[in-house]
Enzyme design. Structure first.
Site, PDB file in Angstrom:
ATOM      1  N   GLY A 235       0.750  -1.234   0.000  1.00  0.00           N
ATOM      2  CA  GLY A 235       0.000   0.000   0.000  1.00  0.00           C
ATOM      3  C   GLY A 235       0.782   1.287   0.000  1.00  0.00           C
ATOM      4  N   CYS A 260      11.924  -1.782  -0.403  1.00  0.00           N
ATOM      5  CA  CYS A 260      10.564  -1.603  -0.926  1.00  0.00           C
ATOM      6  C   CYS A 260       9.775  -0.571  -0.098  1.00  0.00           C
ATOM      7  CB  CYS A 260       9.851  -2.939  -1.016  1.00  0.00           C
ATOM      8  SG  CYS A 260       8.457  -2.918  -2.174  1.00  0.00           S
ATOM      9  N   LEU A 261       8.733  -0.982   0.627  1.00  0.00           N
ATOM     10  CA  LEU A 261       8.007  -0.019   1.454  1.00  0.00           C
ATOM     11  C   LEU A 261       8.944   0.604   2.477  1.00  0.00           C
ATOM     12  CD1 LEU A 261       5.264   1.294   2.180  1.00  0.00           C
ATOM     13  CD2 LEU A 261       4.936  -0.562   3.831  1.00  0.00           C
ATOM     14  N   GLN A 264      10.599   3.462   0.868  1.00  0.00           N
ATOM     15  CA  GLN A 264       9.704   4.613   0.754  1.00  0.00           C
ATOM     16  C   GLN A 264       9.532   5.319   2.099  1.00  0.00           C
ATOM     17  OE1 GLN A 264       6.221   2.702  -0.804  1.00  0.00           O
ATOM     18  NE2 GLN A 264       7.225   2.124  -2.728  1.00  0.00           N
ATOM     19  N   ASN A 302       7.992  -5.288  -6.628  1.00  0.00           N
ATOM     20  CA  ASN A 302       6.563  -5.333  -6.321  1.00  0.00           C
ATOM     21  C   ASN A 302       6.189  -4.075  -5.550  1.00  0.00           C
ATOM     22  OD1 ASN A 302       3.921  -5.940  -5.741  1.00  0.00           O
ATOM     23  ND2 ASN A 302       4.432  -7.296  -4.047  1.00  0.00           N
ATOM     24  N   GLY A 304       3.638  -0.193  -5.998  1.00  0.00           N
ATOM     25  CA  GLY A 304       2.796   0.696  -6.781  1.00  0.00           C
ATOM     26  C   GLY A 304       3.055   2.157  -6.490  1.00  0.00           C
ATOM     27  N   PHE A 305       3.989   2.442  -5.558  1.00  0.00           N
ATOM     28  CA  PHE A 305       4.349   3.804  -5.198  1.00  0.00           C
ATOM     29  C   PHE A 305       5.856   3.972  -5.357  1.00  0.00           C
ATOM     30  CE2 PHE A 305       0.356   2.961  -3.201  1.00  0.00           C
ATOM     31  CZ  PHE A 305      -0.319   4.163  -3.146  1.00  0.00           C
ATOM     32  N   HIS A 344      13.758  -5.914  -4.643  1.00  0.00           N
ATOM     33  CA  HIS A 344      13.855  -7.005  -3.668  1.00  0.00           C
ATOM     34  C   HIS A 344      15.128  -7.828  -3.876  1.00  0.00           C
ATOM     35  CE1 HIS A 344       9.821  -6.899  -1.718  1.00  0.00           C
ATOM     36  NE2 HIS A 344       9.548  -6.198  -2.806  1.00  0.00           N
ATOM     37  N   GLU A 346      16.307  -9.978  -1.957  1.00  0.00           N
ATOM     38  CA  GLU A 346      16.138 -11.321  -1.375  1.00  0.00           C
ATOM     39  C   GLU A 346      15.361 -12.251  -2.286  1.00  0.00           C
ATOM     40  OE1 GLU A 346      12.105  -9.895  -1.070  1.00  0.00           O
ATOM     41  OE2 GLU A 346      14.042  -8.917  -0.892  1.00  0.00           O
TER      42      GLU A 346
END
Length: 370
Positions: A235, A260-261, A264, A302, A304-305, A344, A346
């Site tokens: 998200g 990833c997140l 961000q 993976n 979307g932001f 990613h 990993e």
């Protein structure tokens, strides 16, 4: 039936659990690893369409799970194979999806769906095997809230802290344990963490303690960690302000590595901004250039932001860039011991081009401690 919020409808064959489900429709370009995709918590709130045409032919097994259960909201494939053909299979994909309540649709033109999403962008959709009225389903898809501003991390994070010591595994029962020598303690924030991240940290020589996403910076520092890891997750990063605030409080006090997140959230904690991509990056074949060395890595992605690179000028330095659309894929700080990547390293089952980043984190912790 699959119905999109803009009115596009696809008719197919139901598989997996019977019922109805909704989420943001995205496509994944990986040729392998559908079980890892199903069990990646970063896909919470999304209906995932596979571009590879044959899905299900190797079944599923316990070893390939990337988290405690599947987190996708629904699964979309061109051709579903029910009887698995692999010596590692423990059950069929359809049975696994039924067991966990995952609704799927097969037999649709996934090329047409992907072209539509690339043109019009990722959007909300509904898969149903119980209501086959296209008008009603489109209305339901339009009524869905979307991912912007929605905190999905609370739905996927662990309930309480735990220690992880399982190393990387290999076929025929072999495992790759930690490197010899002192083992630094890493506290890993679980925003939707994947098991293979934890395995790579252990294989790189770390002791790992996983904590819930809402854990305070003070509680993390009380563990006296050598480093802090910020995990992947689902998200909108702007929808988890508690994570940004705690990471901001950790900057300058301990080495930090984000994926990833986590990348961000680190960007936000440094004072930057994030924005939503048109259809995101989802797959195992995305080229990323390390601007410090000129080397190109094939990566699994993976998200979307993305982090707005202009918002970080004077706050952090760009280290990696996506060669498909030139979005930011990595950052570092000029004075503080921290770095992060959008992709990613990993990745399981692969590619493995970026696994060196875990060793880089260990080296960073050693230099900071020394």
């Amino acid at each position: 039936m699959l119905a999109l919020a803009d009115g596009r409808v696809f008719r197919g064959i139901a598989f997996g659990a019977e019922g109805e489900t909704g989420g943001e429709v995205v496509f994944n370009t990986a040729m392998t690893g559908y079980q890892e995709i199903l069990t990646d918590p970063s896909y919470s709130g999304q209906l995932v369409a596979m571009t590879y045409p044959e899905i299900g032919n190797v079944g599923v097994n316990r070893e390939d799970a990337e988290s405690r259960r599947p987190f996708v909201s629904g699964f979309i494939v061109k051709e579903y194979w029910d009887p698995p053909s692999s010596w590692r299979a423990e059950q069929s994909l359809g049975a696994y999806m039924r067991e966990h309540g995952i609704v799927g649709i097969a037999g649709i033109d996934t090329r047409a769906l992907v072209r539509h999403l690339r043109t019009h962008g990722a959007q909300e959709g509904v898969i149903s095997s119980v209501d086959l009225d296209p008008i009603r389903l489109v209305v339901k898809a339009k009524a869905r809230p979307g991912l912007v501003g929605v905190d999905l991390v609370r739905d996927v994070t662990c309930a309480e802290a735990y220690d992880w010591d399982a190393p990387l595994w290999q076929l025929e029962g072999a495992t790759r344990g930690p490197e010899p020598g002192p083992r630094p303690l890493v506290v890993a924030y679980d925003y939707g963490i994947k098991f293979n991240i934890l395995r790579n940290l252990v294989a790189s020589g770390c002791r790992v303690r996983v904590v819930p996403a809402t854990t305070s910076a003070a509680a993390v520092l009380a563990e006296r960690p050598d480093g802090v890891f910020l995990s992947n997750g689902p998200g909108d990063p702007d929808a988890v302000p508690y994570a940004r605030e705690q990471v901001a409080a950790l900057i300058g006090k301990v080495p930090i590595f984000g994926i990833c997140l986590g990348h961000q959230i680190l960007g936000l904690a440094l004072g930057g901004r994030t924005y939503k991509l048109k259809f995101g990056h989802h797959g195992a074949n995305h080229p990323v250039k390390d601007v410090t060395t000129g080397k190109v890595e094939i990566t699994a992605q993976n998200h979307g932001f993305a982090v707005d690179v202009d918002s970080l000028r004077g706050l952090a330095e760009l280290t990696h860039v996506n060669l498909n659309d030139h979005t930011i894929e990595g950052l570092t700080h000029t004075t503080e011991p921290l770095f992060s990547v959008q992709y990613h390293p990993e990745a399981s089952p692969g590619p493995h081009d970026a696994q060196y980043l875990f060793r880089r984190f260990v080296a960073l912790m050693a230099r900071t401690k020394g």
